[in-house]
Design a protein around this motif. Structure first.
Motif, PDB file in Angstrom:
ATOM      1  N   ALA A 187      43.091   1.331  44.757  1.00  0.00           N
ATOM      2  CA  ALA A 187      42.465   1.314  46.076  1.00  0.00           C
ATOM      3  C   ALA A 187      43.283   2.102  47.085  1.00  0.00           C
ATOM      4  O   ALA A 187      44.522   2.109  47.046  1.00  0.00           O
ATOM      5  CB  ALA A 187      42.307  -0.134  46.552  1.00  0.00           C
ATOM      6  N   GLN A 188      42.568   2.781  47.945  1.00  0.00           N
ATOM      7  CA  GLN A 188      43.166   3.425  49.122  1.00  0.00           C
ATOM      8  C   GLN A 188      42.150   3.252  50.230  1.00  0.00           C
ATOM      9  O   GLN A 188      40.977   3.559  50.061  1.00  0.00           O
ATOM     10  CB  GLN A 188      43.427   4.908  48.857  1.00  0.00           C
ATOM     11  N   ASN A 189      42.597   2.744  51.349  1.00  0.00           N
ATOM     12  CA  ASN A 189      41.648   2.350  52.379  1.00  0.00           C
ATOM     13  C   ASN A 189      41.319   3.472  53.354  1.00  0.00           C
ATOM     14  O   ASN A 189      42.210   4.082  53.946  1.00  0.00           O
ATOM     15  CB  ASN A 189      42.172   1.131  53.142  1.00  0.00           C
ATOM     16  N   LEU A 190      40.013   3.682  53.524  1.00  0.00           N
ATOM     17  CA  LEU A 190      39.546   4.692  54.480  1.00  0.00           C
ATOM     18  C   LEU A 190      39.593   4.139  55.898  1.00  0.00           C
ATOM     19  O   LEU A 190      39.696   4.896  56.856  1.00  0.00           O
ATOM     20  CB  LEU A 190      38.121   5.104  54.090  1.00  0.00           C
ATOM     21  N   GLU A 191      39.467   2.855  56.024  1.00  0.00           N
ATOM     22  CA  GLU A 191      39.614   2.080  57.264  1.00  0.00           C
ATOM     23  C   GLU A 191      38.463   2.219  58.256  1.00  0.00           C
ATOM     24  O   GLU A 191      37.991   1.234  58.799  1.00  0.00           O
ATOM     25  CB  GLU A 191      40.931   2.399  57.998  1.00  0.00           C
ATOM     26  N   THR A 192      38.029   3.466  58.550  1.00  0.00           N
ATOM     27  CA  THR A 192      36.993   3.631  59.572  1.00  0.00           C
ATOM     28  C   THR A 192      36.242   4.943  59.343  1.00  0.00           C
ATOM     29  O   THR A 192      36.531   5.682  58.400  1.00  0.00           O
ATOM     30  CB  THR A 192      37.623   3.595  60.985  1.00  0.00           C
ATOM     31  N   VAL A 193      35.284   5.218  60.217  1.00  0.00           N
ATOM     32  CA  VAL A 193      34.473   6.431  60.084  1.00  0.00           C
ATOM     33  C   VAL A 193      35.292   7.652  60.504  1.00  0.00           C
ATOM     34  O   VAL A 193      36.352   7.533  61.135  1.00  0.00           O
ATOM     35  CB  VAL A 193      33.190   6.318  60.933  1.00  0.00           C
ATOM     36  N   GLU A 194      34.788   8.831  60.172  1.00  0.00           N
ATOM     37  CA  GLU A 194      35.567  10.057  60.399  1.00  0.00           C
ATOM     38  C   GLU A 194      35.897  10.264  61.876  1.00  0.00           C
ATOM     39  O   GLU A 194      37.022  10.603  62.230  1.00  0.00           O
ATOM     40  CB  GLU A 194      34.809  11.257  59.846  1.00  0.00           C
ATOM     41  N   ARG A 195      34.932  10.037  62.748  1.00  0.00           N
ATOM     42  CA  ARG A 195      35.152  10.299  64.178  1.00  0.00           C
ATOM     43  C   ARG A 195      36.280   9.443  64.756  1.00  0.00           C
ATOM     44  O   ARG A 195      37.011   9.892  65.646  1.00  0.00           O
ATOM     45  CB  ARG A 195      33.847  10.026  64.954  1.00  0.00           C
ATOM     46  N   LEU A 196      36.439   8.249  64.271  1.00  0.00           N
ATOM     47  CA  LEU A 196      37.426   7.334  64.843  1.00  0.00           C
ATOM     48  C   LEU A 196      38.770   7.352  64.108  1.00  0.00           C
ATOM     49  O   LEU A 196      39.711   6.668  64.524  1.00  0.00           O
ATOM     50  CB  LEU A 196      36.876   5.902  64.825  1.00  0.00           C
ATOM     51  N   THR A 197      38.845   8.120  63.042  1.00  0.00           N
ATOM     52  CA  THR A 197      40.048   8.054  62.200  1.00  0.00           C
ATOM     53  C   THR A 197      41.317   8.369  62.981  1.00  0.00           C
ATOM     54  O   THR A 197      42.326   7.667  62.873  1.00  0.00           O
ATOM     55  CB  THR A 197      39.908   9.007  61.000  1.00  0.00           C
ATOM     56  N   HIS A 198      41.295   9.420  63.764  1.00  0.00           N
ATOM     57  CA  HIS A 198      42.517   9.821  64.465  1.00  0.00           C
ATOM     58  C   HIS A 198      42.950   8.760  65.467  1.00  0.00           C
ATOM     59  O   HIS A 198      44.139   8.542  65.688  1.00  0.00           O
ATOM     60  CB  HIS A 198      42.297  11.163  65.172  1.00  0.00           C
ATOM     61  N   ARG A 199      41.986   8.096  66.060  1.00  0.00           N
ATOM     62  CA  ARG A 199      42.296   7.068  67.057  1.00  0.00           C
ATOM     63  C   ARG A 199      42.802   5.787  66.400  1.00  0.00           C
ATOM     64  O   ARG A 199      43.650   5.092  66.946  1.00  0.00           O
ATOM     65  CB  ARG A 199      41.032   6.777  67.874  1.00  0.00           C
ATOM     66  N   VAL A 200      42.274   5.499  65.240  1.00  0.00           N
ATOM     67  CA  VAL A 200      42.561   4.211  64.600  1.00  0.00           C
ATOM     68  C   VAL A 200      43.788   4.283  63.698  1.00  0.00           C
ATOM     69  O   VAL A 200      44.636   3.385  63.710  1.00  0.00           O
ATOM     70  CB  VAL A 200      41.328   3.753  63.792  1.00  0.00           C
ATOM     71  N   ARG A 201      43.899   5.348  62.921  1.00  0.00           N
ATOM     72  CA  ARG A 201      44.975   5.445  61.939  1.00  0.00           C
ATOM     73  C   ARG A 201      46.109   6.318  62.462  1.00  0.00           C
ATOM     74  O   ARG A 201      45.947   7.084  63.409  1.00  0.00           O
ATOM     75  CB  ARG A 201      44.429   6.026  60.623  1.00  0.00           C
ATOM     76  N   ASP A 202      47.235   6.230  61.811  1.00  0.00           N
ATOM     77  CA  ASP A 202      48.361   7.093  62.152  1.00  0.00           C
ATOM     78  C   ASP A 202      47.922   8.558  62.015  1.00  0.00           C
ATOM     79  O   ASP A 202      47.138   8.893  61.120  1.00  0.00           O
ATOM     80  CB  ASP A 202      49.517   6.787  61.188  1.00  0.00           C
ATOM     81  N   PRO A 203      48.442   9.434  62.880  1.00  0.00           N
ATOM     82  CA  PRO A 203      48.014  10.841  62.823  1.00  0.00           C
ATOM     83  C   PRO A 203      48.262  11.513  61.483  1.00  0.00           C
ATOM     84  O   PRO A 203      47.597  12.502  61.146  1.00  0.00           O
ATOM     85  CB  PRO A 203      48.856  11.501  63.928  1.00  0.00           C
TER      86      PRO A 203
END
Lengths: 329, 44
Positions: free
Chosen positions: A191-207
């Motif tokens: 497993a590797q977690n995508l966490e969120t949709v593409e548009r929000l990725t930069h805001r939600v995950r580490d850069p």
């Protein structure tokens, strides 16, 4: 630890400087959540004796769990029934995702060579038939910690030959050799977690994380070890739209992922991202139906669903027993 | 005090002394996991 406030710097017992709960204090500029918690957001009933037994094993073996470090709302239920998700390679992550409460810092290459054997012993003591191993990100290590992961997996296989292992790994900065190292150690699920949709990725995950990178890691895992189940998780309630969620599910399926989990994002501290919406149980059911129609082997969806929640039951194909009498034990 | 923090997420309107034994165990378990001085934000 209790005296150190969220967002403040501290030094771990291993001498690593870190930010508690991973995100620095925001100076009181806290954005409120979308509203009060809805009635369906409830804590599960634990078993006190089971919880204490797991805690004793974790403490005695100087292990870390994502249950504690991520402040998981399911800790009472999972520990109460004797399972825990072990977090390898320390308690300090080199990344600072804005949804996650694991401490952030730079361990500067430190690894505990005794951890694989202690992990295996703990799995044996807990009597686990299925164990989820996850870890902090270790961008300070040349291989991201892949060899250490593999050592832990092999130690479990040696100590508990009948125990299946799920590895929920970092993205290893997209290094497919590192991914292969983990897969080749023998895991039932990767497993590797995508966490969120593409548009929000930069805001939600580490850069340093990336939407496409995670999809590429998952696609590689399926190509490298087709017999291994692949899995990813998404948090809902961060501001995604239904159309974005559907596109994300299509992207995940196109990467060959077998299993997806969907859960409500819950803000771990006031310094973390606010909750943008509370997804209703009916909406989770609809999203599950949508995802199943796209061809996933199983979709586990619900308010308190997390990546490793009831992971051993995912292939029962019943939404991991959510809402059933058996599921409440 | 810690118990009050954790009780709010489930039923803030009900007095804490009206809890069942099972609910008390939930509170105790969570209190042991997350110190009263810094409970998870979702607990508040």
């Amino acid at each position: 630890m209790a005296a150190i406030k969220s967002g403040e710097k501290y030094v771990t017992e291993d001498g690593v400087r870190a930010v508690r709960h991973g995100v620095k204090r925001n100076g009181g500029a806290t954005t409120p959540d979308v509203g009060p918690k809805p009635p369906w957001l409830r804590v599960r009933v634990p078993d006190g004796a089971g919880y204490r037994a797991v805690r004793e094993i974790v403490n005695t073996h100087r292990l870390h769990t994502v249950c504690q470090e991520s402040r998981c709302p399911n800790i009472a239920e999972c520990w109460g029934r004797g399972t825990a998700t072990l977090m390898l390679m320390g308690e300090v992550c080199t990344r600072a995702c804005r949804f996650c409460s694991v401490a952030t810092g730079n361990p500067r290459g430190r690894l505990d060579p005794g951890e694989p054997l202690r992990v295996a012993e703990a799995v044996a003591l807990m009597g686990l038939r299925y164990v989820v191993l996850t870890s902090v990100d270790r961008d300070d290590l040349p291989d991201g910690g892949a060899a250490h992961y593999a050592a832990c997996i092999r130690a479990i296989h040696a100590r508990c030959p009948s125990t299946a292992v799920e590895a929920l790994t970092p993205d290893f900065s997209g290094d497919t050799r590192a991914v292969a190292t983990v897969l080749d150690a023998g895991v039932q699920t990767y497993a590797q977690n995508l966490e969120t949709v593409e548009r929000l990725t930069h805001r939600v995950r580490d850069p340093r994380a990336g939407y496409r990178r995670t999809l590429e890691v998952l696609a590689f895992a399926k190509r490298h070890a087709p017999e291994t189940l692949t899995k990813t998780s998404l948090m809902l309630g961060l501001g995604e739209t239904d159309a974005e969620l559907e596109q994300t599910l299509r992207d995940v399926r196109a990467a060959g992922v077998d299993v997806v989990t969907l859960g409500q994002y819950l803000r771990p501290t006031a310094n973390h991202l606010p909750v943008a919406r509370y997804v209703t149980p009916a909406q989770f059911a609809a999203y599950r139906a949508l995802a199943l129609s796209l061809g996933f082997v199983e979709v586990v969806a619900g308010t308190l669903v997390r990546s490793s929640y009831r992971a051993e039951r995912v292939l029962d194909r019943n939404n991991a027993g959510l809402g059933t009498a058996a599921g409440s034990t | 005090m810690t118990h009050r923090h954790h009780a709010q997420g489930r039923d803030a309107a009900r007095p804490a002394d009206d809890q069942t034994e099972e609910e008390d165990r939930v509170d105790q378990t969570l209190a042991e996991s997350f110190p009263a001085s810094d409970p998870p934000y979702w607990c508040l």
